[in-house]
Design an enzyme around this catalytic site. Structure first.
Site, PDB file in Angstrom:
ATOM      1  N   LYS A 289      32.265 -78.351 -47.606  1.00  0.00           N
ATOM      2  CA  LYS A 289      31.921 -78.466 -48.999  1.00  0.00           C
ATOM      3  C   LYS A 289      32.703 -79.577 -49.701  1.00  0.00           C
ATOM      4  O   LYS A 289      32.296 -80.083 -50.737  1.00  0.00           O
ATOM      5  CB  LYS A 289      32.251 -77.144 -49.734  1.00  0.00           C
ATOM      6  CG  LYS A 289      31.542 -75.937 -49.249  1.00  0.00           C
ATOM      7  CD  LYS A 289      32.078 -74.706 -50.041  1.00  0.00           C
ATOM      8  CE  LYS A 289      31.504 -73.431 -49.465  1.00  0.00           C
ATOM      9  NZ  LYS A 289      32.155 -72.248 -50.064  1.00  0.00           N
TER      10      LYS A 289
ATOM     11  N   GLU B 134      33.535 -88.122 -46.072  1.00  0.00           N
ATOM     12  CA  GLU B 134      34.471 -87.002 -45.903  1.00  0.00           C
ATOM     13  C   GLU B 134      35.419 -86.938 -47.088  1.00  0.00           C
ATOM     14  O   GLU B 134      35.750 -87.973 -47.681  1.00  0.00           O
ATOM     15  CB  GLU B 134      35.312 -87.221 -44.632  1.00  0.00           C
ATOM     16  CG  GLU B 134      34.967 -86.322 -43.471  1.00  0.00           C
ATOM     17  CD  GLU B 134      35.465 -84.886 -43.625  1.00  0.00           C
ATOM     18  OE1 GLU B 134      35.457 -84.358 -44.743  1.00  0.00           O
ATOM     19  OE2 GLU B 134      35.835 -84.287 -42.612  1.00  0.00           O
ATOM     20  N   ASP B 135      35.872 -85.731 -47.399  1.00  0.00           N
ATOM     21  CA  ASP B 135      36.867 -85.598 -48.456  1.00  0.00           C
ATOM     22  C   ASP B 135      38.239 -86.065 -47.982  1.00  0.00           C
ATOM     23  O   ASP B 135      38.854 -86.949 -48.548  1.00  0.00           O
ATOM     24  CB  ASP B 135      36.931 -84.144 -48.953  1.00  0.00           C
ATOM     25  CG  ASP B 135      37.022 -83.122 -47.807  1.00  0.00           C
ATOM     26  OD1 ASP B 135      37.051 -83.532 -46.624  1.00  0.00           O
ATOM     27  OD2 ASP B 135      37.053 -81.912 -48.090  1.00  0.00           O
ATOM     28  N   ILE B 136      38.694 -85.457 -46.867  1.00  0.00           N
ATOM     29  CA  ILE B 136      40.067 -85.719 -46.428  1.00  0.00           C
ATOM     30  C   ILE B 136      40.123 -85.733 -44.901  1.00  0.00           C
ATOM     31  O   ILE B 136      39.434 -84.945 -44.252  1.00  0.00           O
ATOM     32  CB  ILE B 136      41.013 -84.656 -47.026  1.00  0.00           C
ATOM     33  CG1 ILE B 136      42.482 -84.978 -46.743  1.00  0.00           C
ATOM     34  CG2 ILE B 136      40.687 -83.251 -46.557  1.00  0.00           C
ATOM     35  CD1 ILE B 136      43.449 -84.200 -47.646  1.00  0.00           C
TER      36      ILE B 136
ATOM     37  N   ASP C 249      42.707 -85.193 -41.916  1.00  0.00           N
ATOM     38  CA  ASP C 249      44.036 -84.647 -41.632  1.00  0.00           C
ATOM     39  C   ASP C 249      44.375 -84.987 -40.175  1.00  0.00           C
ATOM     40  O   ASP C 249      44.885 -86.062 -39.886  1.00  0.00           O
ATOM     41  CB  ASP C 249      43.969 -83.135 -41.917  1.00  0.00           C
ATOM     42  CG  ASP C 249      45.291 -82.421 -41.761  1.00  0.00           C
ATOM     43  OD1 ASP C 249      46.304 -83.078 -41.484  1.00  0.00           O
ATOM     44  OD2 ASP C 249      45.328 -81.183 -41.915  1.00  0.00           O
TER      45      ASP C 249
ATOM     46  N   GLY D 113      42.115 -85.550 -37.894  1.00  0.00           N
ATOM     47  CA  GLY D 113      41.067 -86.475 -37.455  1.00  0.00           C
ATOM     48  C   GLY D 113      40.034 -85.824 -36.544  1.00  0.00           C
ATOM     49  O   GLY D 113      39.007 -86.424 -36.232  1.00  0.00           O
TER      50      GLY D 113
ATOM     51  N   THR E  47      37.865 -83.418 -37.068  1.00  0.00           N
ATOM     52  CA  THR E  47      36.554 -83.206 -37.685  1.00  0.00           C
ATOM     53  C   THR E  47      35.736 -84.496 -37.689  1.00  0.00           C
ATOM     54  O   THR E  47      34.567 -84.514 -37.281  1.00  0.00           O
ATOM     55  CB  THR E  47      36.723 -82.690 -39.137  1.00  0.00           C
ATOM     56  OG1 THR E  47      37.517 -81.509 -39.090  1.00  0.00           O
ATOM     57  CG2 THR E  47      35.387 -82.398 -39.780  1.00  0.00           C
TER      58      THR E  47
ATOM     59  N   LYS F 103      45.722 -88.129 -44.461  1.00  0.00           N
ATOM     60  CA  LYS F 103      47.130 -87.774 -44.254  1.00  0.00           C
ATOM     61  C   LYS F 103      47.591 -88.556 -43.025  1.00  0.00           C
ATOM     62  O   LYS F 103      47.457 -88.094 -41.892  1.00  0.00           O
ATOM     63  CB  LYS F 103      47.274 -86.275 -44.002  1.00  0.00           C
ATOM     64  CG  LYS F 103      46.890 -85.426 -45.198  1.00  0.00           C
ATOM     65  CD  LYS F 103      47.164 -83.959 -44.906  1.00  0.00           C
ATOM     66  CE  LYS F 103      46.612 -83.087 -45.996  1.00  0.00           C
ATOM     67  NZ  LYS F 103      46.772 -81.648 -45.724  1.00  0.00           N
TER      68      LYS F 103
ATOM     69  N   ASP G  11      39.796 -77.733 -51.804  1.00  0.00           N
ATOM     70  CA  ASP G  11      40.166 -76.383 -52.237  1.00  0.00           C
ATOM     71  C   ASP G  11      41.428 -75.865 -51.573  1.00  0.00           C
ATOM     72  O   ASP G  11      41.886 -76.393 -50.557  1.00  0.00           O
ATOM     73  CB  ASP G  11      39.034 -75.404 -51.912  1.00  0.00           C
ATOM     74  CG  ASP G  11      39.017 -75.029 -50.430  1.00  0.00           C
ATOM     75  OD1 ASP G  11      39.098 -75.942 -49.584  1.00  0.00           O
ATOM     76  OD2 ASP G  11      38.947 -73.828 -50.116  1.00  0.00           O
TER      77      ASP G  11
END
Ligand code: IMP
Length: 181
Positions: free
Chosen positions: A43, A99-101, A103, A105, A107, A131, A159
């Protein structure tokens, strides 16, 4: 702002300025292509995708994909599972994963492989936040908003236990609020 509000790490102004820069760069790089298919990862990417897509000056369409991760740090790469695939046919099309973030990698790496198997003309990646110190796999981010340290951030789509997604800035949840939940 209430005492419970996360501490600002990246302000709304900085985000909006950076998203406009990324949109200008993407528009210029893709030039006069017929269509860019933007695929938002649910999301967390829904707000970044909404803002980025509206600032582009090239033809674009929107798709969403949903994944779930079975673990965080040091989880095996197979820990990422597809929950919802793209609806449209992306074969022969130029695809931008949003992508949002990033971390570890895992995903993004999984998504690149998975979408690559649909035989698109090209696959590139955009992420608002990375990150940098947390990377476990090598994955290229073609359009990156900001590098941050290894801390849990919320807001602008991100979130903590489904809270804080609609904050206009990116912030860090105060430890007291994590324990209280
Ligand atoms: P990765 O596979 O380790 O790169 O994790 C990427 C996914 O983990 C992101 O799409 C987010 O859903 C989630 N995530 C990682 N770090 C954060 C954070 O600081 N805040 C919110 N979500 C995060």
């Amino acid at each position: 702002m209430s005492d419970n509000a996360p501490e600002v790490l990246i302000s709304e102004d900085r985000i909006q300025t950076r998203v406009a820069e990324l949109a200008a760069q993407i528009s210029s790089d893709y030039g006069d292509i017929a269509e860019l298919v933007m695929i938002g990862v649910l999301k967390g990417a829904f707000i970044f995708l909404a803002d980025l897509s509206r600032k582009l000056s090239i033809p674009r369409t929107i798709e969403f994909i949903a994944i779930s991760s079975y673990g965080k740090k040091s989880a095996p790469s197979g820990a990422v599972r597809l929950v919802m695939d793209v609806r449209g046919n992306i074969e022969g099309k130029h695809v931008l994963i949003v992508e949002d973030i990033v971390d570890t990698g895992h995903t993004l790496k999984y998504l690149m492989g998975m979408l690559g198997s649909h035989r698109p003309a090209s696959v590139k990646t955009a992420a608002l936040v990375r990150k940098a110190e947390s990377a476990e796999v090598d994955v290229t981010i073609d359009y990156l908003g900001f590098d941050i340290g290894d801390e849990w951030v919320v807001g602008y789509g991100l979130d903590y236990a489904e809270q804080y997604r609609t904050l206009p800035y990116i912030g860090v949840v105060k430890p007291a609020n994590i324990q209280a939940r």
